[in-house]
Design an enzyme around this catalytic site. Structure first.
Site, PDB file in Angstrom:
ATOM      1  N   THR A 263      56.888  -4.297  86.298  1.00 20.96           N
ATOM      2  CA  THR A 263      57.793  -3.430  85.545  1.00 20.96           C
ATOM      3  C   THR A 263      59.120  -3.201  86.257  1.00 20.96           C
ATOM      4  OG1 THR A 263      56.706  -1.496  86.524  1.00 20.96           O
ATOM      5  CG2 THR A 263      55.895  -2.246  84.398  1.00 20.96           C
ATOM      6  N   CYS A 264      59.112  -3.198  87.611  1.00 23.67           N
ATOM      7  CA  CYS A 264      60.364  -2.943  88.324  1.00 23.67           C
ATOM      8  C   CYS A 264      61.348  -4.092  88.149  1.00 23.67           C
ATOM      9  CB  CYS A 264      60.098  -2.707  89.798  1.00 23.67           C
ATOM     10  SG  CYS A 264      59.293  -4.082  90.629  1.00 23.67           S
ATOM     11  N   MET A 265      60.843  -5.270  87.768  1.00 25.35           N
ATOM     12  CA  MET A 265      61.704  -6.448  87.575  1.00 25.35           C
ATOM     13  C   MET A 265      61.835  -6.835  86.105  1.00 25.35           C
ATOM     14  SD  MET A 265      60.300  -8.786  90.720  1.00 25.35           S
ATOM     15  CE  MET A 265      61.520 -10.070  90.394  1.00 25.35           C
TER      16      MET A 265
END
Length: 296
Positions: A263-265
């Site tokens: 999710t962070c990317m």
């Protein structure tokens, strides 16, 4: 308004400012009258009232549209009693606020019946009451103070209420065309690959609720920013864009594997499923298991 309420409204304004500065939509649906009042724009007494209070809108419209005194008397007798101050089935110049508090529309409102002759005055006074409540100038001032601590409020005057609404809370609908245009394929993948086509066809078959779940699964945001994600340089993007699709980690039969997200990317690790059916099935499993805190 108490001191505590004022501080809470200022904090809410700061949250809106952070959403604008960070380009991270705040998933909160507010009335269009809120955004107009935030920018000190005049309210539309017809459309804004209909959006905020459909029952009051219908009552006032019926009072305006009646053609004869007999029709008015019938409407008055059948109207829902909105106030304990009503005398029998007779409307009087008292109307509940949005909080349910009985408000006299004129100094002798509780003793003044609504008649065929003064019904339009009653309509006007009720609209005045609702407009003042929706504008809520003292509370909007507190929200603006909080917003001004994060965003230069002078710049907001170049925006329309719709502009600031989209910049702040985004758009609840997921635009697949927009998302597809800002997707990158990594480690040798191409848009023409069979399983990539399965992926987009599966998303095209999803409902808006399922698409919102997919966005939450893929980047852990309720909504995707409505600003332009790509600037002058193709290498410069505003988070979380672009969405990235990559091959899965490790090895094994593709049809036995599951879709993973970083999710962070904003990255989807997508196995090469052998059919459209399996792709759609695995996507639905992923977005629904996302709600399970034990799913990992």
């Amino acid at each position: 308004m108490s001191y505590g309420e004022e501080k809470l409204l200022q904090f809410f304004g700061q949250l809106l400012g952070v959403a604008i500065r960070a380009d991270v939509p705040f998933p909160l649906d507010l009335l269009s009258s809120f955004w107009k009042s935030l920018l000190a724009c005049p309210l539309d007494r017809k459309d804004d009232l209909r959006e905020a209070d459909i029952l009051t809108h219908k009552l006032l419209k019926n009072l305006v549209d009646v053609k004869t005194p007999d029709e008015f008397n019938e409407l008055s007798a059948s109207a829902v009693c909105l106030s304990e101050e009503l005398s029998g089935s007779q409307l009087v110049f008292v109307y509940p606020s949005v909080c349910g508090e009985e408000m006299a529309l004129c100094p002798t409102g509780s003793r003044r019946p609504v008649t065929w002759e003064n019904r339009l005055e009653f309509v006007r006074l009720v609209k005045d009451l609702r407009a003042a409540e929706l504008a809520s100038e003292d509370r909007m001032t507190a929200v603006r103070c909080g917003l001004a601590s994060v965003v230069p409020v002078q710049l907001l005057h170049i925006l329309t209420p719709r502009d600031i609404q989209l910049r702040t809370i985004g758009q609840p609908e997921v635009n697949l065309t927009y998302l597809k245009a800002h997707t990158m394929y990594q480690v040798g993948l191409m848009e023409s690959d069979k399983h990539i086509q399965y992926f987009w066809r599966a998303l095209e078959s999803f409902s808006q609720d399922e698409l919102r779940r997919f966005v939450k699964f893929a980047c852990n945001q309720e909504r995707i920013p409505m600003g332009q994600p790509c600037r002058a340089s193709a290498d410069l993007h505003i988070p979380p864009f672009p969405m990235k699709i990559a091959p899965p980690d490790g090895k094994g039969p593709p049809d036995n594997r599951f879709i993973r997200a970083e999710t962070c990317m904003f990255m989807i690790k997508l196995p090469q499923y052998s059919s459209q059916h399996i792709m759609a099935e695995r996507l639905r499993y992923a977005i629904h298991c996302r709600e399970d805190p034990l799913s990992g």
